[in-house]
Scaffold this motif. Structure first.
Motif, PDB file in Angstrom:
ATOM      1  N   GLY A 160      31.285  73.757 -22.272  1.00 18.42           N
ATOM      2  CA  GLY A 160      31.530  74.046 -23.674  1.00 18.42           C
ATOM      3  C   GLY A 160      32.044  72.842 -24.439  1.00 18.42           C
ATOM      4  N   VAL A 161      32.580  73.111 -25.624  1.00 15.45           N
ATOM      5  CA  VAL A 161      33.060  72.051 -26.512  1.00 15.45           C
ATOM      6  C   VAL A 161      34.534  72.288 -26.818  1.00 15.45           C
ATOM      7  CG1 VAL A 161      32.795  70.941 -28.761  1.00 15.45           C
ATOM      8  CG2 VAL A 161      30.780  71.779 -27.537  1.00 15.45           C
ATOM      9  N   ALA A 162      35.336  71.258 -26.615  1.00 16.72           N
ATOM     10  CA  ALA A 162      36.759  71.315 -26.941  1.00 16.72           C
ATOM     11  C   ALA A 162      37.074  70.241 -27.964  1.00 16.72           C
ATOM     12  CB  ALA A 162      37.616  71.128 -25.688  1.00 16.72           C
ATOM     13  N   THR A 163      38.172  70.421 -28.664  1.00 20.12           N
ATOM     14  CA  THR A 163      38.580  69.440 -29.666  1.00 20.12           C
ATOM     15  C   THR A 163      40.015  68.995 -29.415  1.00 20.12           C
ATOM     16  OG1 THR A 163      39.370  71.164 -31.199  1.00 20.12           O
ATOM     17  CG2 THR A 163      37.069  70.434 -31.417  1.00 20.12           C
ATOM     18  N   LYS A 164      40.305  67.790 -29.828  1.00 21.56           N
ATOM     19  CA  LYS A 164      41.662  67.251 -29.831  1.00 21.56           C
ATOM     20  C   LYS A 164      42.008  66.884 -31.252  1.00 21.56           C
ATOM     21  CE  LYS A 164      44.291  63.157 -28.438  1.00 21.56           C
ATOM     22  NZ  LYS A 164      44.271  61.874 -27.668  1.00 21.56           N
ATOM     23  N   ASN A 165      42.972  67.570 -31.817  1.00 25.18           N
ATOM     24  CA  ASN A 165      43.362  67.357 -33.214  1.00 25.18           C
ATOM     25  C   ASN A 165      42.157  67.459 -34.151  1.00 25.18           C
ATOM     26  OD1 ASN A 165      45.986  66.881 -32.271  1.00 25.18           O
ATOM     27  ND2 ASN A 165      45.604  64.674 -32.073  1.00 25.18           N
ATOM     28  N   GLY A 166      41.264  68.411 -33.834  1.00 28.97           N
ATOM     29  CA  GLY A 166      40.114  68.672 -34.691  1.00 28.97           C
ATOM     30  C   GLY A 166      38.892  67.829 -34.409  1.00 28.97           C
ATOM     31  N   GLU A 167      39.018  66.822 -33.538  1.00 32.26           N
ATOM     32  CA  GLU A 167      37.896  65.953 -33.212  1.00 32.26           C
ATOM     33  C   GLU A 167      37.294  66.362 -31.866  1.00 32.26           C
ATOM     34  OE1 GLU A 167      36.566  63.672 -35.148  1.00 32.26           O
ATOM     35  OE2 GLU A 167      38.067  64.007 -36.726  1.00 32.26           O
ATOM     36  N   PRO A 168      35.948  66.438 -31.751  1.00 33.06           N
ATOM     37  CA  PRO A 168      35.317  66.846 -30.490  1.00 33.06           C
ATOM     38  C   PRO A 168      35.664  65.877 -29.356  1.00 33.06           C
ATOM     39  CG  PRO A 168      33.735  66.897 -32.298  1.00 33.06           C
ATOM     40  CD  PRO A 168      34.958  66.214 -32.825  1.00 33.06           C
ATOM     41  N   ILE A 169      35.809  66.437 -28.162  1.00 29.27           N
ATOM     42  CA  ILE A 169      36.069  65.645 -26.962  1.00 29.27           C
ATOM     43  C   ILE A 169      34.760  65.503 -26.201  1.00 29.27           C
ATOM     44  CG2 ILE A 169      37.311  65.552 -24.771  1.00 29.27           C
ATOM     45  CD1 ILE A 169      39.504  67.228 -26.067  1.00 29.27           C
ATOM     46  N   GLU A 170      34.402  64.283 -25.842  1.00 29.79           N
ATOM     47  CA  GLU A 170      33.180  64.060 -25.075  1.00 29.79           C
ATOM     48  C   GLU A 170      33.283  64.726 -23.719  1.00 29.79           C
ATOM     49  OE1 GLU A 170      32.197  59.971 -24.830  1.00 29.79           O
ATOM     50  OE2 GLU A 170      32.334  59.620 -26.990  1.00 29.79           O
ATOM     51  N   GLY A 171      32.197  65.404 -23.325  1.00 27.03           N
ATOM     52  CA  GLY A 171      32.218  66.191 -22.103  1.00 27.03           C
ATOM     53  C   GLY A 171      32.325  65.385 -20.828  1.00 27.03           C
ATOM     54  N   ASP A 172      31.933  64.114 -20.867  1.00 21.65           N
ATOM     55  CA  ASP A 172      31.939  63.305 -19.642  1.00 21.65           C
ATOM     56  C   ASP A 172      33.123  62.345 -19.578  1.00 21.65           C
ATOM     57  OD1 ASP A 172      31.132  61.763 -21.732  1.00 21.65           O
ATOM     58  OD2 ASP A 172      29.494  60.762 -20.675  1.00 21.65           O
ATOM     59  N   ALA A 173      34.156  62.603 -20.381  1.00 19.34           N
ATOM     60  CA  ALA A 173      35.306  61.693 -20.404  1.00 19.34           C
ATOM     61  C   ALA A 173      36.598  62.500 -20.345  1.00 19.34           C
ATOM     62  CB  ALA A 173      35.279  60.835 -21.671  1.00 19.34           C
ATOM     63  N   LEU A 174      37.647  61.860 -19.824  1.00 21.72           N
ATOM     64  CA  LEU A 174      38.977  62.456 -19.815  1.00 21.72           C
ATOM     65  C   LEU A 174      39.682  62.090 -21.110  1.00 21.72           C
ATOM     66  CD1 LEU A 174      40.226  61.790 -16.168  1.00 21.72           C
ATOM     67  CD2 LEU A 174      39.485  63.961 -17.138  1.00 21.72           C
ATOM     68  N   ALA A 175      40.242  63.079 -21.773  1.00 15.70           N
ATOM     69  CA  ALA A 175      40.955  62.837 -23.026  1.00 15.70           C
ATOM     70  C   ALA A 175      42.449  62.789 -22.743  1.00 15.70           C
ATOM     71  CB  ALA A 175      40.637  63.925 -24.037  1.00 15.70           C
ATOM     72  N   ALA A 176      43.090  61.696 -23.135  1.00 14.23           N
ATOM     73  CA  ALA A 176      44.536  61.580 -22.968  1.00 14.23           C
ATOM     74  C   ALA A 176      45.231  62.449 -24.012  1.00 14.23           C
ATOM     75  CB  ALA A 176      44.962  60.122 -23.113  1.00 14.23           C
ATOM     76  N   LEU A 177      46.228  63.213 -23.576  1.00 14.53           N
ATOM     77  CA  LEU A 177      46.959  64.103 -24.475  1.00 14.53           C
ATOM     78  C   LEU A 177      48.425  63.712 -24.516  1.00 14.53           C
ATOM     79  CD1 LEU A 177      45.471  67.546 -23.349  1.00 14.53           C
ATOM     80  CD2 LEU A 177      44.776  66.163 -25.315  1.00 14.53           C
ATOM     81  N   GLY A 178      49.039  63.934 -25.650  1.00 13.56           N
ATOM     82  CA  GLY A 178      50.454  63.662 -25.801  1.00 13.56           C
ATOM     83  C   GLY A 178      51.133  64.813 -26.508  1.00 13.56           C
ATOM     84  N   VAL A 179      52.462  64.794 -26.505  1.00 15.02           N
ATOM     85  CA  VAL A 179      53.231  65.837 -27.172  1.00 15.02           C
ATOM     86  C   VAL A 179      52.869  65.870 -28.652  1.00 15.02           C
ATOM     87  CG1 VAL A 179      55.560  66.587 -27.790  1.00 15.02           C
ATOM     88  CG2 VAL A 179      55.107  65.672 -25.515  1.00 15.02           C
TER      89      VAL A 179
END
Length: 255
Positions: A160-179
């Motif tokens: 599926g499709v996920a977003t980080k702060n409203g921006e799409p996250i690429e499916g083949d990459a790890l997205a760094a998250l912070g508080v």
């Protein structure tokens, strides 16, 4: 992705220590091995010792088995502190330790509305599957995987499709998250919060909580040593358990 949490050192018969690195430690006849054993009976790559988040393993690679605590080892074997590995008459001692987190280590939680879910292990899986850690019935099974590594949080989108702060996250990459970051998926949103004590549920006197917890993997199962104000207490595990069920035998459930 979860980096190795266990530390391992291999001590040679002459008491010289060799640390097991991120790529593992190779023992064999090949000069490129980390520990070279000059014996024609030893395979060029005879054995591999590797550390991961699940423990330290001995992986036989050669034609002949590797000795483990006086017995031949022909398949991958979990190692414990003090185990002995024998190669061509040479006995190596394994030192295994699990670094304990410092008191300043940052934890993470998923917050939605008035609900808060601690990311207690890695990977922490959110989805609609019965075995997922956080279950949202509208989501596909295993949709999102949260990884804790080096005190940082990463998000892997399995489907599926996920977003980080409203921006799409690429499916083949790890997205760094912070508080403070907001993760969106399937019409739901979660805010990433810190796992500080002010937002941690404590039952009983906080001063009675363990000051130190050491997990040791044994050949069969493991043991956990809690350092309490009244002294050390040891709990033995019959088998490695990935997740703890709730009182009803299920998982954490989010509506």
């Amino acid at each position: 992705m979860d980096g190795p949490r266990y530390r391992c050192t291999v001590i040679s018969p002459d008491e010289v220590s060799r640390r097991v690195g991120g790529q593992g430690l190779l023992i064999g006849r090949d000069p490129a091995c980390d520990i070279v054993v000059a014996d024609p009976a030893v395979s060029r790559r005879h054995a591999l010792i590797r550390a991961s988040s699940d423990g330290v393993e001995l992986v036989p690679l050669g034609r002949l088995p590797v000795g483990h605590n006086g017995r031949p080892c022909e398949r991958t074997q979990l190692l414990a502190d003090g185990d002995r590995i024998e190669v061509s008459g040479l006995v190596f001692t394994v030192k295994v330790e699990l670094p304990t987190p410092g008191r300043t280590q940052v934890g993470f939680r998923l917050v939605r509305g008035r609900s808060s879910f601690a990311l207690s292990h890695t990977p922490f899986v959110a989805g609609g599957g019965d075995t997922d850690d956080l279950i949202l019935e509208r989501w596909p099974a295993g949709a999102l995987r949260f990884h804790l590594a080096q005190r940082e949080l990463f998000l892997e989108v399995a489907t599926g499709v996920a977003t980080k702060n409203g921006e799409p996250i690429e499916g083949d990459a790890l997205a760094a998250l912070g508080v403070g970051d907001v993760v969106g998926y399937g019409g739901d949103t979660f805010e990433i919060a810190g796992g500080d004590r002010a937002h941690t549920t404590v039952v009983g006197d906080a001063d009675a909580l363990p000051s130190r917890v050491v997990v040791e993997m044994l050949p069969r199962g493991g043991r956990v040593v809690f350092s309490l104000p009244s002294g050390e207490r040891t709990v033995y595990l019959a088998a490695v358990v990935n997740h703890l069920p709730d009182r009803k035998g299920g998982r954490v459930l989010a509506a």
